[in-house]
Design an enzyme around this catalytic site. Structure first.
Site, short mmCIF file in Angstrom:
data_model
loop_
_atom_site.label_atom_id
_atom_site.label_comp_id
_atom_site.label_asym_id
_atom_site.label_seq_id
_atom_site.Cartn_x
_atom_site.Cartn_y
_atom_site.Cartn_z
N ASP A 263 0.85 -1.19 0.00
CA ASP A 263 0.00 0.00 0.00
C ASP A 263 0.88 1.24 0.00
O ASP A 263 1.77 1.37 0.85
CB ASP A 263 -0.90 0.03 1.24
CG ASP A 263 -2.13 -0.86 1.08
OD1 ASP A 263 -2.22 -1.58 0.08
OD2 ASP A 263 -2.99 -0.84 1.99
N ARG B 221 -6.42 -5.28 -8.14
CA ARG B 221 -5.52 -4.21 -7.69
C ARG B 221 -4.05 -4.52 -8.00
O ARG B 221 -3.24 -4.69 -7.10
CB ARG B 221 -5.70 -3.93 -6.20
CG ARG B 221 -7.08 -3.47 -5.83
CD ARG B 221 -7.15 -3.02 -4.38
NE ARG B 221 -8.47 -2.52 -4.04
CZ ARG B 221 -8.79 -2.00 -2.85
NH1 ARG B 221 -7.86 -1.91 -1.90
NH2 ARG B 221 -10.02 -1.57 -2.61
#
Length: 390
Positions: free
Chosen positions: A217, A269
């Site tokens: 992330d 993702r």
């Protein structure tokens, strides 16, 4: 009057010949042959240290720091610091012992961190990494797994190379040492690598799989990052670039994803981008289960020279997914020289230039998608042995 055409033709042919010769040199530069070992084809990053230093890479480990490409090119890691060797796989979040990974990670001065043997490190809380740090796993098998994993929070100039990061879970203890004498409270989420408001980061040749939250992330204004030569597998939400749709600070984000292999068992993702810019180049994608590239809040995505192989499920052939019901046609999402297999397709949007505008030192040649299976064939941690080709 003498006919000028032959001279003009000769000049044109000379220029073309020089261009062809230069191109052939660039192609040939990725071919390595040593001491009777078979030839191998290396991408630009690997050629920089695996071929140029053959076979003494272990005698000049810090040359690795010169080899990044893209937006994370200037990450120096611990190049200008001392060498620190991890000899102990144990972990104490508040009072780390010298010789453990956490002790080296939180020191204030630059460090180039290495490991003296294979080890599995089970962290009790997230590992806060300080600025100007290299974690170099070459020559051994190092796993950070089965506990909380890696956090970069308000730091810069970090290189992580050759580490297996998997099965990360939220920690039970929320208090953690971030630097000598400084203790912070951390929220628990279970990311593999969490990058928060940090810059000049390079993650190379790692293995990432099966974490509670994301594998990587990048949020809260993180930028100048390259993620390269990694192998991702067996995970749902792989990589998030951007905190949320309303956080405008992520508009500064610039990330290069290059030479990665997104392997089997991945859902979505790869990445999902909010507001910032992502150059997704020469990556391999194998049979995603929902979509590989997505985004929201008007990000810019340049997909260049990737190799997309869709699954046999007719409902998930599309590479792209926009998290928006309207306005997405104005977002700059472009595909150039990508290779699409088994019905995969990319839905482009908007118009105009969306090139990364790299500096000269950041620039690298992006090959056609058909070359990607070769360029990514060494993705993930390498089994390097001192004195031999890596």
């Amino acid at each position: 009057m003498e006919n000028p055409f032959p001279l003009l033709l000769l000049s044109i042919l000379t220029v073309l010949a020089k261009q062809a010769f230069a191109s052939s040199l660039e192609e040939a530069s990725t071919i390595v042959s040593s001491y009777g070992q078979p030839k191998i084809k290396l991408n630009k990053i690997d050629y920089c240290w695996r071929a140029k230093l053959l076979p003494i890479w272990s005698a000049n480990r810090r040359a690795l720091a010169e080899c990044a490409v893209g937006f994370g090119k200037d990450a120096v890691g611990g190049t200008h610091g001392a060498t620190y060797i991890v000899i102990d796989s144990s972990d104490d979040p508040i009072h780390p012992k010298p010789g453990t990974l956490r002790y080296g990670a939180v020191q204030k001065e630059p460090l180039w961190i290495m490991f003296n043997k294979d080890m599995v490190i089970i962290l009790k809380t997230e590992l806060m990494i300080n600025s100007f740090r290299t974690i170099d796993g070459r020559g051994v098998n190092v796993e950070i797994a089965y506990g909380p994993c890696i956090v970069m929070h308000d730091v810069n100039n970090i290189i992580i190379h050759g580490i297996r990061i998997h099965d990360c879970v939220p920690g039970k203890q929320e208090i953690v040492l971030s630097s000598p004498g400084h203790i912070v409270h951390r929220l628990r989420d279970g990311d593999g690598v969490d990058i928060f408001n940090s810059s000049h980061i390079w993650i190379d040749h790692c293995y990432l799989a099966r974490c509670t939250d994301g594998l990587i992330d990048l949020i809260h204004g993180s930028t100048a990052i390259t993620i390269s030569n990694n192998y991702f597998t067996q995970h749902d939400k792989v990589m998030l670039l951007g905190h949320n749709d309303h956080f405008k600070g992520d508009k500064v984000m610039k990330v290069t994803l290059v030479f990665n292999h997104f392997g089997p068992g991945l859902v979505q993702r790869m990445p999902r981008v909010r507001r910032g810019y992502a150059h997704v180049a020469n990556n391999r994608y194998d049979e995603w289960l929902m979509y590989p590239i997505g985004g929201s809040a008007n990000p810019t995505i340049f997909s260049e020279g990737n190799y997309f192989t869709a699954s046999n499920n007719s409902g998930i052939k599309e590479v792209t997914k926009r998290e928006s019901d309207s306005g997405w046609k104005q977002w700059k999402w472009r595909s150039y020289n990508d290779e699409f297999e088994n019905g995969a397709f990319f839905v482009e949007s908007s118009w105009g230039n969306c090139a990364p505008n790299y500096t000269q030192s950041q620039t690298f040649k992006v090959y056609k998608g058909s070359m990607v299976p070769t360029l990514t064939s060494y993705a993930g941690p390498l089994r390097c042995t001192a004195g031999y080709r890596c």
